[in-house]
Scaffold this motif. Structure first.
Motif, PDB file in Angstrom:
ATOM      1  N   GLU A  15       0.849  -1.195   0.000  1.00  0.00           N
ATOM      2  CA  GLU A  15       0.000   0.000   0.000  1.00  0.00           C
ATOM      3  C   GLU A  15       0.887   1.248   0.000  1.00  0.00           C
ATOM      4  N   PRO A  16       1.510   1.574  -1.141  1.00  0.00           N
ATOM      5  CA  PRO A  16       2.473   2.677  -1.170  1.00  0.00           C
ATOM      6  C   PRO A  16       1.871   4.055  -0.901  1.00  0.00           C
ATOM      7  N   TYR A  17       0.543   4.187  -1.005  1.00  0.00           N
ATOM      8  CA  TYR A  17      -0.087   5.487  -0.773  1.00  0.00           C
ATOM      9  C   TYR A  17      -0.757   5.569   0.602  1.00  0.00           C
ATOM     10  N   GLN A  18      -0.712   4.500   1.366  1.00  0.00           N
ATOM     11  CA  GLN A  18      -1.285   4.505   2.704  1.00  0.00           C
ATOM     12  C   GLN A  18      -0.368   5.282   3.641  1.00  0.00           C
ATOM     13  N   GLN A  19      -0.957   6.020   4.576  1.00  0.00           N
ATOM     14  CA  GLN A  19      -0.156   6.896   5.428  1.00  0.00           C
ATOM     15  C   GLN A  19      -0.153   6.509   6.898  1.00  0.00           C
ATOM     16  N   SER A  29      15.829  -2.503  20.832  1.00  0.00           N
ATOM     17  CA  SER A  29      17.264  -2.599  21.099  1.00  0.00           C
ATOM     18  C   SER A  29      17.924  -1.259  20.828  1.00  0.00           C
ATOM     19  N   GLU A  30      19.248  -1.232  20.917  1.00  0.00           N
ATOM     20  CA  GLU A  30      19.978  -0.009  20.624  1.00  0.00           C
ATOM     21  C   GLU A  30      19.842   0.384  19.152  1.00  0.00           C
ATOM     22  N   LEU A  31      19.392  -0.547  18.314  1.00  0.00           N
ATOM     23  CA  LEU A  31      19.188  -0.267  16.896  1.00  0.00           C
ATOM     24  C   LEU A  31      17.872   0.455  16.641  1.00  0.00           C
ATOM     25  N   GLY A  32      16.950   0.356  17.593  1.00  0.00           N
ATOM     26  CA  GLY A  32      15.650   0.981  17.435  1.00  0.00           C
ATOM     27  C   GLY A  32      14.527   0.028  17.793  1.00  0.00           C
ATOM     28  N   VAL A  33      13.402   0.181  17.109  1.00  0.00           N
ATOM     29  CA  VAL A  33      12.209  -0.632  17.355  1.00  0.00           C
ATOM     30  C   VAL A  33      11.869  -1.404  16.081  1.00  0.00           C
ATOM     31  N   ALA A  34      11.661  -2.716  16.208  1.00  0.00           N
ATOM     32  CA  ALA A  34      11.251  -3.554  15.082  1.00  0.00           C
ATOM     33  C   ALA A  34       9.785  -3.935  15.257  1.00  0.00           C
ATOM     34  N   LEU A  35       9.019  -3.848  14.166  1.00  0.00           N
ATOM     35  CA  LEU A  35       7.585  -4.130  14.186  1.00  0.00           C
ATOM     36  C   LEU A  35       7.267  -5.341  13.326  1.00  0.00           C
ATOM     37  N   ASP A  36       6.069  -5.902  13.516  1.00  0.00           N
ATOM     38  CA  ASP A  36       5.678  -7.042  12.685  1.00  0.00           C
ATOM     39  C   ASP A  36       5.298  -6.604  11.275  1.00  0.00           C
ATOM     40  N   GLN A  37       4.945  -5.324  11.100  1.00  0.00           N
ATOM     41  CA  GLN A  37       4.671  -4.776   9.780  1.00  0.00           C
ATOM     42  C   GLN A  37       4.887  -3.261   9.831  1.00  0.00           C
ATOM     43  N   THR A  38       5.181  -2.667   8.669  1.00  0.00           N
ATOM     44  CA  THR A  38       5.446  -1.226   8.669  1.00  0.00           C
ATOM     45  C   THR A  38       5.232  -0.609   7.298  1.00  0.00           C
ATOM     46  N   LEU A  39       4.847   0.663   7.307  1.00  0.00           N
ATOM     47  CA  LEU A  39       4.788   1.473   6.093  1.00  0.00           C
ATOM     48  C   LEU A  39       6.079   2.260   5.895  1.00  0.00           C
ATOM     49  N   PHE A  40       6.949   2.261   6.900  1.00  0.00           N
ATOM     50  CA  PHE A  40       8.185   3.034   6.834  1.00  0.00           C
ATOM     51  C   PHE A  40       9.211   2.336   5.941  1.00  0.00           C
ATOM     52  N   TYR A  41       9.542   2.976   4.826  1.00  0.00           N
ATOM     53  CA  TYR A  41      10.548   2.428   3.914  1.00  0.00           C
ATOM     54  C   TYR A  41      11.935   2.592   4.536  1.00  0.00           C
ATOM     55  N   PRO A  42      12.753   1.521   4.553  1.00  0.00           N
ATOM     56  CA  PRO A  42      14.094   1.614   5.129  1.00  0.00           C
ATOM     57  C   PRO A  42      15.111   2.156   4.117  1.00  0.00           C
ATOM     58  N   THR A  43      16.092   2.879   4.591  1.00  0.00           N
ATOM     59  CA  THR A  43      17.137   3.424   3.730  1.00  0.00           C
ATOM     60  C   THR A  43      17.728   2.330   2.837  1.00  0.00           C
ATOM     61  N   GLY A  44      17.849   2.623   1.546  1.00  0.00           N
ATOM     62  CA  GLY A  44      18.433   1.635   0.639  1.00  0.00           C
ATOM     63  C   GLY A  44      18.272   2.036  -0.809  1.00  0.00           C
ATOM     64  N   GLN A  95       0.353   2.744  16.695  1.00  0.00           N
ATOM     65  CA  GLN A  95      -0.028   3.251  15.384  1.00  0.00           C
ATOM     66  C   GLN A  95       1.144   4.014  14.792  1.00  0.00           C
ATOM     67  N   GLY A  96       1.436   3.756  13.527  1.00  0.00           N
ATOM     68  CA  GLY A  96       2.498   4.472  12.843  1.00  0.00           C
ATOM     69  C   GLY A  96       1.913   5.465  11.860  1.00  0.00           C
ATOM     70  N   CYS A  97       2.506   6.649  11.790  1.00  0.00           N
ATOM     71  CA  CYS A  97       2.047   7.699  10.879  1.00  0.00           C
ATOM     72  C   CYS A  97       3.240   8.215  10.076  1.00  0.00           C
ATOM     73  N   ARG A 103       7.834  11.301   2.144  1.00  0.00           N
ATOM     74  CA  ARG A 103       7.810  10.052   1.383  1.00  0.00           C
ATOM     75  C   ARG A 103       7.407  10.278  -0.078  1.00  0.00           C
ATOM     76  N   TYR A 104       6.356  11.073  -0.285  1.00  0.00           N
ATOM     77  CA  TYR A 104       5.837  11.242  -1.644  1.00  0.00           C
ATOM     78  C   TYR A 104       6.865  11.919  -2.539  1.00  0.00           C
ATOM     79  N   GLN A 105       7.636  12.858  -2.013  1.00  0.00           N
ATOM     80  CA  GLN A 105       8.699  13.479  -2.794  1.00  0.00           C
ATOM     81  C   GLN A 105       9.728  12.437  -3.231  1.00  0.00           C
ATOM     82  N   HIS A 106      10.050  11.506  -2.339  1.00  0.00           N
ATOM     83  CA  HIS A 106      10.984  10.441  -2.700  1.00  0.00           C
ATOM     84  C   HIS A 106      10.399   9.542  -3.785  1.00  0.00           C
TER      85      HIS A 106
END
Length: 242
Positions: A15-19, A29-44, A95-97, A103-106
């Motif tokens: 769902e690339p347009y879902q917000q 952990s010290e790396l951050g928070v891991a979720l079972d699902q996410t809309l947040f695109y990881p650097t790459g 909830q993630g927002c 994102r849309y600019q990218h």
């Protein structure tokens, strides 16, 4: 360790347009928070990770300032928080927002760089994407194009309103995937035995792990800001939104 064996479901592909989305915390952990699902695109792939915030059950908001894949288990995505993760616990539902403008600019610029690949017939050796600009480095000893030509052709393709589709293929069907991708600096994006391929209406087809718009018309007017010589074999083309 059990949580770390569970891959993060990449909602940003589905769902690339879902917000907004809801998810459960797999690990902290010290790396951050891991979720079972996410809309947040990881650097790459030259595209920065998404930003935004988490809304916690008690109503407080925590800023997400970066997102990256785990270096050992790439199917796990870590979310870096501005104020740490002390208020977040394993199993918590939140909830993630997304910062949608970011994102849309990218998405728009990443798609525009694919259009540039269709114009410049040379292997890509580097890529960088920002909210207002993007650039590709080409393995091209001598330049046979100019800014005016790129400007005209890019905006012609944007105005053509070409549809953009994505497909997933088993990696064993793309053992020779390098034959259809112009990118020589990085390996083709494979995840959990699958390769994601982005197709711009037959104009440009290549494996890509980034996020894209659904039609070239969404890119909007762009300009070729500059063409630079970077070494004997590299030409850098920088684009900006007009």
């Amino acid at each position: 360790m059990l949580a770390m064996a569970i891959p993060t479901r990449p909602l940003f592909y589905e769902e690339p347009y879902q917000q907004q989305f809801t998810a459960h915390v797999l690990a902290v952990s010290e790396l951050g928070v891991a979720l079972d699902q996410t809309l947040f695109y990881p650097t790459g792939g030259g595209q920065p990770g998404d930003k935004g915030c988490f809304l916690l059950p008690e109503g407080c908001e925590v800023a997400v300032v970066g997102t990256q894949r785990d270096s050992l288990i790439p199917s796990i995505i870590w979310h870096q928080l501005e104020d740490g993760s002390s208020a977040i616990n394993i199993g918590m539902k939140l909830q993630g927002c997304l910062d949608w403008k970011h994102r849309y600019q990218h998405m728009r610029m990443h798609t525009c760089l694919h259009l540039l690949c269709s114009i410049v017939d040379a292997p890509v050796t580097g890529c960088s994407i920002a909210t207002d600009k993007g650039r590709l480095d080409f393995d091209l000893p001598e330049s046979s194009f100019d800014k005016e030509h790129i400007n005209h052709r890019l905006n012609e393709l944007v105005g053509a309103a070409l549809p953009i589709t994505t497909h997933m293929y088993p990696t064993d069907k793309y053992n020779n995937v390098s034959e259809i991708t112009p990118t020589s600096a990085v390996s083709s994006p494979a995840m959990l035995g699958m390769v994601r391929v982005v197709d711009i209406s037959g104009l440009d087809t290549q494996p890509c792990g980034g996020t894209h718009v659904l039609n070239t018309n969404e890119v909007g007017k762009v300009i070729c800001a500059k063409i630079e010589k970077k070494g004997r074999h590299n030409r850098r083309v920088t684009l900006r939104f007009a």
